[in-house]
Motif scaffolding. Structure first.
Motif, PDB file in Angstrom:
ATOM      1  N   MET A 238       5.249  -5.529  -5.573  1.00 49.75           N
ATOM      2  CA  MET A 238       3.863  -5.844  -5.212  1.00 49.75           C
ATOM      3  C   MET A 238       2.878  -5.365  -6.276  1.00 49.75           C
ATOM      4  SD  MET A 238       3.516  -7.604  -2.450  1.00 49.75           S
ATOM      5  CE  MET A 238       1.758  -7.423  -2.149  1.00 49.75           C
ATOM      6  N   ALA A 239       3.333  -4.530  -7.198  1.00 51.92           N
ATOM      7  CA  ALA A 239       2.429  -3.916  -8.176  1.00 51.92           C
ATOM      8  C   ALA A 239       1.683  -4.959  -9.003  1.00 51.92           C
ATOM      9  CB  ALA A 239       3.195  -2.956  -9.078  1.00 51.92           C
ATOM     10  N   GLY A 240       2.373  -6.015  -9.436  1.00 55.08           N
ATOM     11  CA  GLY A 240       1.728  -7.020 -10.265  1.00 55.08           C
ATOM     12  C   GLY A 240       1.264  -8.238  -9.492  1.00 55.08           C
ATOM     13  N   ALA A 241       1.256  -8.128  -8.176  1.00 54.25           N
ATOM     14  CA  ALA A 241       0.867  -9.275  -7.344  1.00 54.25           C
ATOM     15  C   ALA A 241      -0.612  -9.602  -7.536  1.00 54.25           C
ATOM     16  CB  ALA A 241       1.141  -8.974  -5.873  1.00 54.25           C
ATOM     17  N   SER A 242      -0.926 -10.867  -7.362  1.00 55.40           N
ATOM     18  CA  SER A 242      -2.319 -11.306  -7.472  1.00 55.40           C
ATOM     19  C   SER A 242      -3.143 -10.707  -6.331  1.00 55.40           C
ATOM     20  CB  SER A 242      -2.388 -12.829  -7.399  1.00 55.40           C
ATOM     21  OG  SER A 242      -2.032 -13.259  -6.092  1.00 55.40           O
ATOM     22  N   ASP A 243      -4.440 -10.687  -6.529  1.00 55.98           N
ATOM     23  CA  ASP A 243      -5.330 -10.202  -5.465  1.00 55.98           C
ATOM     24  C   ASP A 243      -5.172 -11.048  -4.206  1.00 55.98           C
ATOM     25  OD1 ASP A 243      -6.257  -8.163  -7.080  1.00 55.98           O
ATOM     26  OD2 ASP A 243      -8.103  -9.206  -7.653  1.00 55.98           O
ATOM     27  N   ALA A 244      -4.959 -12.359  -4.400  1.00 56.70           N
ATOM     28  CA  ALA A 244      -4.786 -13.252  -3.246  1.00 56.70           C
ATOM     29  C   ALA A 244      -3.521 -12.879  -2.472  1.00 56.70           C
ATOM     30  CB  ALA A 244      -4.720 -14.705  -3.706  1.00 56.70           C
ATOM     31  N   LEU A 245      -2.432 -12.607  -3.179  1.00 58.97           N
ATOM     32  CA  LEU A 245      -1.182 -12.225  -2.507  1.00 58.97           C
ATOM     33  C   LEU A 245      -1.340 -10.879  -1.810  1.00 58.97           C
ATOM     34  CD1 LEU A 245       1.753 -12.719  -1.766  1.00 58.97           C
ATOM     35  CD2 LEU A 245       2.404 -11.815  -4.010  1.00 58.97           C
ATOM     36  N   LYS A 246      -2.002  -9.942  -2.459  1.00 59.12           N
ATOM     37  CA  LYS A 246      -2.227  -8.631  -1.836  1.00 59.12           C
ATOM     38  C   LYS A 246      -3.073  -8.774  -0.566  1.00 59.12           C
ATOM     39  CE  LYS A 246      -1.717  -5.868  -6.010  1.00 59.12           C
ATOM     40  NZ  LYS A 246      -2.387  -5.081  -7.043  1.00 59.12           N
ATOM     41  N   ALA A 247      -4.095  -9.626  -0.613  1.00 59.21           N
ATOM     42  CA  ALA A 247      -4.939  -9.850   0.567  1.00 59.21           C
ATOM     43  C   ALA A 247      -4.140 -10.514   1.680  1.00 59.21           C
ATOM     44  CB  ALA A 247      -6.147 -10.707   0.192  1.00 59.21           C
ATOM     45  N   GLU A 248      -3.301 -11.477   1.315  1.00 59.92           N
ATOM     46  CA  GLU A 248      -2.460 -12.148   2.318  1.00 59.92           C
ATOM     47  C   GLU A 248      -1.479 -11.159   2.935  1.00 59.92           C
ATOM     48  OE1 GLU A 248       0.363 -16.091   2.879  1.00 59.92           O
ATOM     49  OE2 GLU A 248      -0.213 -15.502   0.851  1.00 59.92           O
ATOM     50  N   MET A 249      -0.888 -10.291   2.108  1.00 59.05           N
ATOM     51  CA  MET A 249       0.051  -9.287   2.634  1.00 59.05           C
ATOM     52  C   MET A 249      -0.658  -8.345   3.600  1.00 59.05           C
ATOM     53  SD  MET A 249       3.209  -9.453   2.254  1.00 59.05           S
ATOM     54  CE  MET A 249       4.102  -7.981   2.642  1.00 59.05           C
ATOM     55  N   LEU A 250      -1.875  -7.971   3.278  1.00 57.40           N
ATOM     56  CA  LEU A 250      -2.633  -7.093   4.168  1.00 57.40           C
ATOM     57  C   LEU A 250      -2.837  -7.780   5.521  1.00 57.40           C
ATOM     58  CD1 LEU A 250      -4.263  -4.560   4.796  1.00 57.40           C
ATOM     59  CD2 LEU A 250      -6.239  -5.644   3.708  1.00 57.40           C
ATOM     60  N   GLU A 251      -3.248  -9.037   5.508  1.00 56.33           N
ATOM     61  CA  GLU A 251      -3.430  -9.793   6.747  1.00 56.33           C
ATOM     62  C   GLU A 251      -2.133  -9.897   7.538  1.00 56.33           C
ATOM     63  OE1 GLU A 251      -5.265 -13.714   6.829  1.00 56.33           O
ATOM     64  OE2 GLU A 251      -6.618 -13.042   5.234  1.00 56.33           O
ATOM     65  N   LEU A 252      -1.043 -10.239   6.841  1.00 51.46           N
ATOM     66  CA  LEU A 252       0.253 -10.383   7.505  1.00 51.46           C
ATOM     67  C   LEU A 252       0.740  -9.043   8.062  1.00 51.46           C
ATOM     68  CD1 LEU A 252       1.943 -12.838   4.992  1.00 51.46           C
ATOM     69  CD2 LEU A 252       1.445 -13.328   7.402  1.00 51.46           C
TER      70      LEU A 252
ATOM     71  N   ARG B 108       0.840  -1.201   0.000  1.00 46.15           N
ATOM     72  CA  ARG B 108       0.000   0.000   0.000  1.00 46.15           C
ATOM     73  C   ARG B 108       0.872   1.246   0.000  1.00 46.15           C
ATOM     74  NH1 ARG B 108      -3.917  -1.209   4.903  1.00 46.15           N
ATOM     75  NH2 ARG B 108      -1.872  -1.274   5.813  1.00 46.15           N
ATOM     76  N   PRO B 109       1.586   1.503  -1.117  1.00 45.57           N
ATOM     77  CA  PRO B 109       2.420   2.702  -1.160  1.00 45.57           C
ATOM     78  C   PRO B 109       1.570   3.962  -0.983  1.00 45.57           C
ATOM     79  CG  PRO B 109       2.300   1.669  -3.335  1.00 45.57           C
ATOM     80  CD  PRO B 109       1.583   0.768  -2.368  1.00 45.57           C
ATOM     81  N   LYS B 110       2.181   5.012  -0.486  1.00 44.68           N
ATOM     82  CA  LYS B 110       1.461   6.268  -0.287  1.00 44.68           C
ATOM     83  C   LYS B 110       0.970   6.776  -1.639  1.00 44.68           C
ATOM     84  CE  LYS B 110       4.570   7.746   3.373  1.00 44.68           C
ATOM     85  NZ  LYS B 110       5.697   8.642   3.634  1.00 44.68           N
ATOM     86  N   PRO B 111      -0.317   7.135  -1.736  1.00 41.12           N
ATOM     87  CA  PRO B 111      -0.833   7.691  -2.995  1.00 41.12           C
ATOM     88  C   PRO B 111      -0.048   8.942  -3.388  1.00 41.12           C
ATOM     89  CG  PRO B 111      -2.628   7.174  -1.489  1.00 41.12           C
ATOM     90  CD  PRO B 111      -1.343   7.021  -0.718  1.00 41.12           C
ATOM     91  N   GLY B 112       0.336   8.993  -4.650  1.00 44.90           N
ATOM     92  CA  GLY B 112       1.072  10.152  -5.143  1.00 44.90           C
ATOM     93  C   GLY B 112       2.530  10.193  -4.744  1.00 44.90           C
ATOM     94  N   ASP B 113       3.043   9.151  -4.105  1.00 41.07           N
ATOM     95  CA  ASP B 113       4.444   9.116  -3.686  1.00 41.07           C
ATOM     96  C   ASP B 113       5.223   8.187  -4.614  1.00 41.07           C
ATOM     97  OD1 ASP B 113       6.913   8.896  -2.497  1.00 41.07           O
ATOM     98  OD2 ASP B 113       6.186   8.127  -0.591  1.00 41.07           O
ATOM     99  N   PRO B 114       5.953   8.770  -5.583  1.00 41.10           N
ATOM    100  CA  PRO B 114       6.672   7.928  -6.529  1.00 41.10           C
ATOM    101  C   PRO B 114       7.770   7.089  -5.878  1.00 41.10           C
ATOM    102  CG  PRO B 114       7.263  10.242  -6.833  1.00 41.10           C
ATOM    103  CD  PRO B 114       6.150  10.195  -5.828  1.00 41.10           C
ATOM    104  N   THR B 115       8.329   7.546  -4.765  1.00 40.66           N
ATOM    105  CA  THR B 115       9.392   6.790  -4.093  1.00 40.66           C
ATOM    106  C   THR B 115       8.854   5.485  -3.543  1.00 40.66           C
ATOM    107  OG1 THR B 115      10.586   8.814  -3.545  1.00 40.66           O
ATOM    108  CG2 THR B 115      11.137   6.865  -2.275  1.00 40.66           C
TER     109      THR B 115
END
Length: 169
Positions: free
Chosen positions: A93-107, A78-85
């Motif tokens: 994480m940009a091309g990660a699957s929805d499942a991986l993104k959901a797992e990362m959020l939980e973790l 979850r990079p900061k919106p508008g923060d290119p850094t």
């Protein structure tokens, strides 16, 4: 004085006024103590001298300073919106699957609940799976062990950001 071998970005950083230099450092790392230590050591003869100062300043951070530095980092995935850094650093994480993104959020949430701060990792060049595996492994650490890992990861992130600062034309 600046030699011809000093990268243009480092020469500019050495020459800019104190407030602008502090702002540039604070954008690299949200720890005020870290930024003040690096600022006090200007001018830097070489990028290596700046990186050595980063290493020393990162090693000297108190628990409060580390907490301040970590507060400047968004959660992985979850990079900061508008923060290119943060978007560039978390590209894995940009091309990660929805499942991986959901797992990362939980973790991330479980990690934050256990340690009281975001999961910090030098994400540059890492895949989403590598970051997930790292948080899975590190969530079992003691708070003391994790604080030292966070310090190491912060130092790596700071070096990458400082390199970008001194290499800019």
């Amino acid at each position: 004085m600046t030699s011809t071998s000093t990268p243009p970005g480092l020469a500019r950083f050495n020459a800019i006024e104190e407030h602008a230099a502090f702002t540039a450092l604070h954008e690299a790392c949200a720890s005020t103590a870290w930024a003040k230590r690096l600022l006090a050591a200007r001018p830097y003869a070489s990028p290596e001298a700046l990186y050595a100062a980063n290493d020393a300043a990162t090693a000297a951070l108190t628990a409060e300073d580390l907490a301040e530095a970590m507060a400047g980092h968004p959660p992985i995935g979850r990079p900061k919106p508008g923060d290119p850094t943060s978007a560039r650093e978390q590209r894995g994480m940009a091309g990660a699957s929805d499942a991986l993104k959901a797992e990362m959020l939980e973790l991330n949430l479980a990690y934050q609940e256990k340690f009281g701060h975001v999961f910090l990792i030098c994400a540059t060049g890492r895949t989403g799976e590598q970051m997930r595996d790292a948080v899975r492994e590190r969530i079992g650490n003691t708070p003391e062990r994790e604080r030292e890992i966070v310090r190491t990861e912060l130092g790596k992130i700071n070096r990458i950001r400082l390199a970008r600062l001194v290499e800019e034309d």
